[in-house]
Design a protein around this motif. Structure first.
Motif, PDB file in Angstrom:
ATOM      1  N   HIS A   1      -4.190  -2.934  -6.085  1.00 17.24           N
ATOM      2  CA  HIS A   1      -3.105  -2.981  -5.096  1.00 17.24           C
ATOM      3  C   HIS A   1      -3.588  -2.479  -3.736  1.00 17.24           C
ATOM      4  O   HIS A   1      -3.326  -3.102  -2.698  1.00 17.24           O
ATOM      5  N   GLU A   2      -4.312  -1.354  -3.748  1.00 13.95           N
ATOM      6  CA  GLU A   2      -4.819  -0.808  -2.485  1.00 13.95           C
ATOM      7  C   GLU A   2      -5.880  -1.725  -1.870  1.00 13.95           C
ATOM      8  O   GLU A   2      -5.966  -1.853  -0.644  1.00 13.95           O
TER       9      GLU A   2
ATOM     10  N   GLN B   1      -0.247  -3.663 -14.756  1.00 21.28           N
ATOM     11  CA  GLN B   1       0.465  -3.545 -13.480  1.00 21.28           C
ATOM     12  C   GLN B   1       1.960  -3.368 -13.734  1.00 21.28           C
ATOM     13  O   GLN B   1       2.608  -2.507 -13.121  1.00 21.28           O
TER      14      GLN B   1
ATOM     15  N   ALA C   1      -3.048  -7.992  -6.022  1.00 24.21           N
ATOM     16  CA  ALA C   1      -3.520  -7.247  -7.191  1.00 24.21           C
ATOM     17  C   ALA C   1      -3.389  -8.078  -8.460  1.00 24.21           C
ATOM     18  O   ALA C   1      -4.296  -8.099  -9.301  1.00 24.21           O
ATOM     19  N   SER C   2      -2.267  -8.779  -8.611  1.00 21.20           N
ATOM     20  CA  SER C   2      -2.065  -9.611  -9.797  1.00 21.20           C
ATOM     21  C   SER C   2      -3.147 -10.677  -9.904  1.00 21.20           C
ATOM     22  O   SER C   2      -3.725 -10.900 -10.974  1.00 21.20           O
TER      23      SER C   2
ATOM     24  N   ALA D   1       0.706  -7.036  -1.371  1.00 22.28           N
ATOM     25  CA  ALA D   1      -0.373  -6.320  -2.058  1.00 22.28           C
ATOM     26  C   ALA D   1      -0.223  -6.425  -3.570  1.00 22.28           C
ATOM     27  O   ALA D   1      -1.219  -6.501  -4.296  1.00 22.28           O
ATOM     28  N   ASP D   2       1.013  -6.446  -4.061  1.00 22.25           N
ATOM     29  CA  ASP D   2       1.246  -6.650  -5.495  1.00 22.25           C
ATOM     30  C   ASP D   2       0.703  -8.008  -5.941  1.00 22.25           C
ATOM     31  O   ASP D   2       0.062  -8.117  -6.995  1.00 22.25           O
TER      32      ASP D   2
ATOM     33  N   SER E   1      -5.022  -1.073 -11.771  1.00 20.20           N
ATOM     34  CA  SER E   1      -4.050  -1.921 -11.067  1.00 20.20           C
ATOM     35  C   SER E   1      -3.647  -1.299  -9.733  1.00 20.20           C
ATOM     36  O   SER E   1      -3.352  -2.013  -8.768  1.00 20.20           O
TER      37      SER E   1
ATOM     38  N   ARG F   1       9.908  -5.677  -7.882  1.00 20.25           N
ATOM     39  CA  ARG F   1       8.449  -5.854  -7.853  1.00 20.25           C
ATOM     40  C   ARG F   1       7.962  -6.460  -9.169  1.00 20.25           C
ATOM     41  O   ARG F   1       7.110  -7.359  -9.170  1.00 20.25           O
TER      42      ARG F   1
ATOM     43  N   GLU G   1       4.153  -4.428   0.614  1.00 14.75           N
ATOM     44  CA  GLU G   1       4.047  -4.035  -0.787  1.00 14.75           C
ATOM     45  C   GLU G   1       4.078  -5.255  -1.704  1.00 14.75           C
ATOM     46  O   GLU G   1       3.298  -5.355  -2.658  1.00 14.75           O
TER      47      GLU G   1
END
Length: 226
Positions: free
Chosen positions: A103-104, A183, A169-170, A165-166, A99, A213, A162
């Motif tokens: 994100h990255e 995550q 990623a999700s 990016a979260d 996760s 978050r 942030e």
């Protein structure tokens, strides 16, 4: 023309700082990193790669102790040695570390990593220009006020990145069949994982609160799975 000189000098300074920052970051990462080789993590990154229609997602280990992930301006993804050691010790699962990689990847895909480098240079230029102007208006305090204003601006931009990016990623974790649960569980571990290594003031300014978050991730999950 004389009135514009401080601003032009600040802009030139920003350009020079950007070039130097990119060069210095790349040199540091090249000198202190190697490609990560881990079968369990590769199986997960391969699932994400298929979801993105990529051949593979190379991940590198950055040989520093703090627990963190990093997206370099050139698009490379890094996990710190400290983070990988937590995984090897069983404090972080392979899915939770995946996760972080997701994100990255979000920072790279959304242009954050390169923009942050530009923002850093631009902030230095803005700080210099504001300091010059404000020092004339408020002698003795101009530089301090300029530093405070640019720091607040940088923190607001970073927190927005942030959250974005979260969300990326999700979406990727869901598409890859890994799910969002890792995550969320990782975020609940972050305070303990980063204890002793985190510069608290800088972190609080540039990163949203963990509970916010998690709440945003859950709201996205509800919206996407209806």
């Amino acid at each position: 023309m004389l009135k514009l000189t401080p601003i032009l000098l600040a802009l030139l300074y920003g350009i020079v700082m950007y070039r130097f920052s990119v060069w210095r970051t790349g040199r540091e990462l090249d000198a202190r990193s190697t490609e990560l080789v881990d079968a369990r993590l590769k199986a997960l990154t391969d699932r994400m790669a298929r979801a993105l229609d990529l051949k593979r997602i190379p991940v590198n280990i950055y040989e520093i102790a703090p627990v963190n992930g990093l997206a370099a301006p050139d698009g490379r993804i890094f996990i710190t040695r400290g983070f990988y050691d937590k995984y090897r010790a069983g404090e972080v699962t392979a899915e939770e570390l995946a996760s972080v990689i997701a994100h990255e990847l979000g920072h790279v895909a959304l242009g954050h990593s390169r923009r942050r480098m530009i923002d850093f240079s631009g902030q230095n230029a803005l700080r210099t220009a504001l300091g010059m102007v404000l020092s004339r208006l408020v002698p003795g305090l101009g530089v301090a006020i300029a530093n405070m204003l640019t720091s607040l601006l940088a923190a607001k931009l970073s927190r927005k990145d942030e959250f974005e990016a979260d969300a990326y990623a999700s979406a990727l974790l869901l598409k890859a069949g890994i799910g969002i649960a890792p995550q969320k569980t990782l975020f609940k571990k972050l305070d303990a994982l980063t204890s002793g290594h985190r510069p608290v003031a800088a972190w609080l300014m540039s990163h949203p609160k963990t509970e916010l978050r998690i709440k945003a991730i859950e709201e996205n999950e509800r919206r996407w799975t209806v």
